[in-house]
Design an enzyme around this catalytic site. Structure first.
Site, PDB file in Angstrom:
ATOM      1  N   HIS A  54       0.871  -1.377  -0.054  1.00 39.43           N
ATOM      2  CA  HIS A  54      -0.003   0.072  -0.028  1.00 39.43           C
ATOM      3  C   HIS A  54       0.876   1.090  -0.141  1.00 39.43           C
ATOM      4  O   HIS A  54       1.453   1.450   1.015  1.00 39.43           O
ATOM      5  CB  HIS A  54      -1.018  -0.130   1.039  1.00 39.43           C
ATOM      6  CG  HIS A  54      -1.926   1.186   1.292  1.00 39.43           C
ATOM      7  ND1 HIS A  54      -2.247   1.867   2.531  1.00 39.43           N
ATOM      8  CD2 HIS A  54      -2.492   2.045   0.262  1.00 39.43           C
ATOM      9  CE1 HIS A  54      -2.816   2.899   2.222  1.00 39.43           C
ATOM     10  NE2 HIS A  54      -2.998   2.966   0.899  1.00 39.43           N
ATOM     11  N   GLU A  88       3.080   0.268   3.317  1.00 38.12           N
ATOM     12  CA  GLU A  88       2.455  -0.672   4.085  1.00 38.12           C
ATOM     13  C   GLU A  88       2.854  -2.107   3.460  1.00 38.12           C
ATOM     14  O   GLU A  88       1.999  -2.164   2.341  1.00 38.12           O
ATOM     15  CB  GLU A  88       1.035  -0.417   4.564  1.00 38.12           C
ATOM     16  CG  GLU A  88       0.885   0.583   5.550  1.00 38.12           C
ATOM     17  CD  GLU A  88      -0.553   1.217   5.899  1.00 38.12           C
ATOM     18  OE1 GLU A  88      -1.046   1.315   7.122  1.00 38.12           O
ATOM     19  OE2 GLU A  88      -1.316   0.956   4.777  1.00 38.12           O
ATOM     20  N   ASN A 146      -4.618   4.224   7.306  1.00 37.62           N
ATOM     21  CA  ASN A 146      -5.905   4.790   7.136  1.00 37.62           C
ATOM     22  C   ASN A 146      -6.745   4.588   8.126  1.00 37.62           C
ATOM     23  O   ASN A 146      -7.771   5.254   8.500  1.00 37.62           O
ATOM     24  CB  ASN A 146      -6.485   4.061   5.583  1.00 37.62           C
ATOM     25  CG  ASN A 146      -5.853   4.865   4.581  1.00 37.62           C
ATOM     26  OD1 ASN A 146      -5.435   5.861   4.726  1.00 37.62           O
ATOM     27  ND2 ASN A 146      -6.008   4.142   3.502  1.00 37.62           N
TER      28      ASN A 146
END
Length: 685
Positions: free
Chosen positions: A441, A453, A491
């Site tokens: 990510h 990530e 997030n």
């Protein structure tokens, strides 16, 4: 000359020409860091040189990585704990001042990284010569650690190259490349890397005479009058970028320069006292901690061969296109797939702009462009070592794509998803080789955000994770392994912050006020500007995915914006109107008074979620959590991350503030599981 003396970190040699070469080669290390032992040995060498009086001295490094990376930060931390910072700063100053006073030519021969104390060592020499190579970087980045140069950097650099060039370099920590260093007078000559030492010897024999214009500029910009005029201007410029209460070091450095006179002893004394004082501040302690966290993340990708040459990216939107471009920039062969060529062409165009900005030389730009190929038919899938899926956030669409491309894979090809929120345990369903599937990510903008990530799931092969970490290292990113639960780490922690800010916005709090209050806390960008930058469509998509899991409500108004194609920065309008890549923020009534709990309403949901993530082992430990949130969101670096923030403020204090918010605003502020975690009560570093 050095008979009977044994040195652990320095090698000495004397040529027939009477020139002594001191070779810095720190024992047991791949890079030269200046420890107390290194400096003590150098002090002994300088004493002997002063007695023997050779024709001249050249100082250079035996390390391929560069001249010197600066002071030994681990030792610095120990000195801070022992209260002996001032003593050790003054010791380094004495050694370098003794070097500067040697009555014969001294030349620093610089290649690769020359940072902090390494640059101060070079400044203590009469002259400097640098390898004419893109790897040569000369800088004083101490401000990034919450301090400023302490071994003569502030005392010598402005007087060598002039305050207008020296102060910005020290205030930002941005290094000079070789040619810029030559242009401003920081180095006297450039040399072919293979001839650096030979050219340094010639410089000893025929010292460079600095141009009159350079000498005049250096003198004129350091007079008492110039300092009185320039210092307030530089303070004002600095205050526009950072707050003094958050980052005191830049302001302290300006004061040291402004108060320093013509005496080098006076300037060194002011510098040493200032650094010793700064070293005890929470900002310095937290920024030094972040330095070590960054080194830890870099180390996660070490010791393993990633085995990746060809990367295939599916999805040429903003994220997929920029991941492809960044991979090509870093030397990988990349194929970029989308439904039609017209979707790929904008990504190729953006990539060329990136290459031109980063690589400069047309030959290198052309080579990078050649490494990035449009691939509408997806033929690159079968040849790739790593396939990255970067299509829209829809599990069904992703499953359909995997079913189409996985049968074409090589036996050891890795499949990665750039999903920002969908659980990996869900996405890996139906795969023939789930053990070779994981999340990578990236964050927007890819070229600027350092974090990736590396998302795990219950069937992931440990060796595949290691290869993915090594790939992240190879493309210059900081990887953090995270559990594949909804939203992963960044997030999951960021969304409560953004959703609460949007709720406040809907309640009538002006966007510029929300942005201002977040920046007062220390965030690099306010939440309204951030939502527009990320894209309201992305916020809505991730918000919908996480809302049930986190117990959040999607604020009203987003769907209307999306229906009107007002997604934020990329459309030119969202919550703000954007012109030339910058938001036009409306004026706020000067009499407007924001809610008294505005900062807590935005920040504490992040902190609360961070505590829950730690309890649920979304990351392996508190340090990795703080590192991920800082490098993934920019969370106030001087505060050290959300867990460090709890430690500093105190668990009981933060819980009480959460309870007040819950009582006033509802159950979304109820404390999550994990507030009894003993990691929260570890003393703040």
């Amino acid at each position: 000359m050095f008979e009977g003396l044994r040195f652990k970190h320095w090698k000495t040699s004397e040529g027939d020409d009477g020139i002594v070469v001191l070779t810095f080669d720190r024992d047991g290390s791949s890079a030269n860091a200046l420890s107390r032992e290194v400096l003590d040995e150098l002090g002994t060498l300088v004493e002997r040189l002063a007695i023997e009086g050779p024709r001249g001295v050249v100082i250079h490094s035996a390390k391929p990585s560069g001249f010197a990376v600066g002071a030994d930060i681990r030792e610095f931390v120990e000195y801070a704990k022992a209260g002996s910072i001032l003593d050790n700063i003054e010791n380094g100053q004495r050694v370098f001042e003794a070097l500067a006073r040697l009555p014969f030519p001294t030349v620093a021969a610089i290649h690769g990284a020359c940072m902090g104390g390494g640059t101060e060592l070079a400044l203590a020499c009469r002259q400097r010569i640098a390898a004419d190579d893109e790897k040569t970087k000369i800088g004083l980045p101490e401000v990034m650690l919450g301090i400023h140069p302490g071994w003569g950097g502030t005392a010598r650099l402005p007087h060598l190259i002039g305050a207008p060039d020296a102060l910005p370099a020290m205030l930002t920590g941005k290094p000079f490349n070789a040619r810029r260093a030559k242009a401003v007078g920081l180095v006297d000559r450039l040399a072919n890397p293979d001839e650096l030492l030979a050219e340094a010897r010639l410089l000893v024999k025929r010292p460079h005479v600095r141009p009159l214009a350079q000498r005049a500029k250096a003198w004129a910009t350091n007079t008492a009058l110039a300092r009185a005029i320039l210092a307030p201007m530089v303070r004002k410029q600095t205050a526009a970028k950072v707050r003094k209460e958050h980052y005191p070091a830049p302001f302290a450095m300006i004061d040291v320069w402004a108060r320093g006179g013509s005496s080098i002893q006076q300037r060194l004394k002011l510098e040493a006292k200032s650094v010793a004082k700064l070293a005890t501040t929470p900002t310095a302690r937290n920024l030094i901690r972040i330095f070590f966290l960054q080194e830890r993340l870099k180390g996660l990708g070490g010791g393993v061969e990633h085995g990746i040459k060809h990367v295939h990216v599916v999805g040429a939107g903003t994220m997929g296109g920029d991941i492809a471009a960044w991979s090509a920039l870093k030397g990988f062969d990349v194929t970029l797939q989308d439904r039609e060529l017209r979707f790929i062409e904008p990504a190729i165009k953006r990539a060329r702009t990136l290459f031109e900005k980063k690589l400069k030389a047309s030959s290198k730009v052309d080579a990078a462009v050649a490494r990035l190929r449009a691939d509408v038919e997806g033929k690159g899938v079968a040849e790739a070592d790593l396939a990255i899926e970067a299509i829209y956030e829809n599990p069904e669409a992703k499953h359909a794509l995997y079913a189409a491309i996985e049968p074409q894979f090589q036996s050891d090809e890795i499949l990665a998803s750039n999903t920002s929120s969908i659980p990996l345990d869900e996405l890996r369903q139906g795969l023939a080789a789930p053990q070779r599937f994981l999340g990578l990510h990236f964050f927007n903008p890819v070229a600027q955000m350092p974090l990736v990530e590396v998302v795990r799931h219950d069937r992931l092969d440990a060796d595949i994770e290691k290869r993915a970490l090594a790939f992240c290292k190879a493309i210059g990113k900081l990887p953090v392994p995270v559990k594949g639960t909804p939203g992963f780490l960044v997030n999951r922690i960021l969304m409560p912050y953004l959703m609460e800010a949007l709720r406040l916005y809907n309640e009538g709090v002006p966007g510029p006020v929300l942005d201002r209050e977040a920046k007062k806390f220390g965030m690099p960008m306010g939440p309204i500007e951030l939502a527009d930058t990320v894209g309201l469509d992305v916020c809505a998509s991730v918000g919908k995915e996480l809302a049930p899991f986190l117990g959040l409500e999607i604020p009203q108004g987003l769907e209307e914006k999306l229906a009107a194609n007002k997604r934020g920065k990329k459309d030119g309008e969202g919550l703000y109107v954007w012109k030339e890549g910058k938001p036009e923020k409306p004026d706020v009534d000067p009499d407007y008074v924001p809610p008294s709990d505005i900062q807590d309403r935005m920040i504490l949901p992040m902190v609360n979620e961070a505590v829950a993530c730690l309890a649920e082992h979304v990351v392996d430990d508190a340090d990795l959590l703080d590192a991920g949130v800082i490098f993934g969101t920019g969370f106030a670096p001087f505060r050290g991350g959300p867990i460090q923030y709890v430690r500093t403020e105190g668990v009981a204090v933060v819980r009480e503030r959460l309870a007040k918010l819950e009582q006033k605003h509802g159950p979304r502020f109820a404390k999550k599981e994990g507030w009894d975690n003993p990691e929260l009560t570890v003393p703040a570093a």
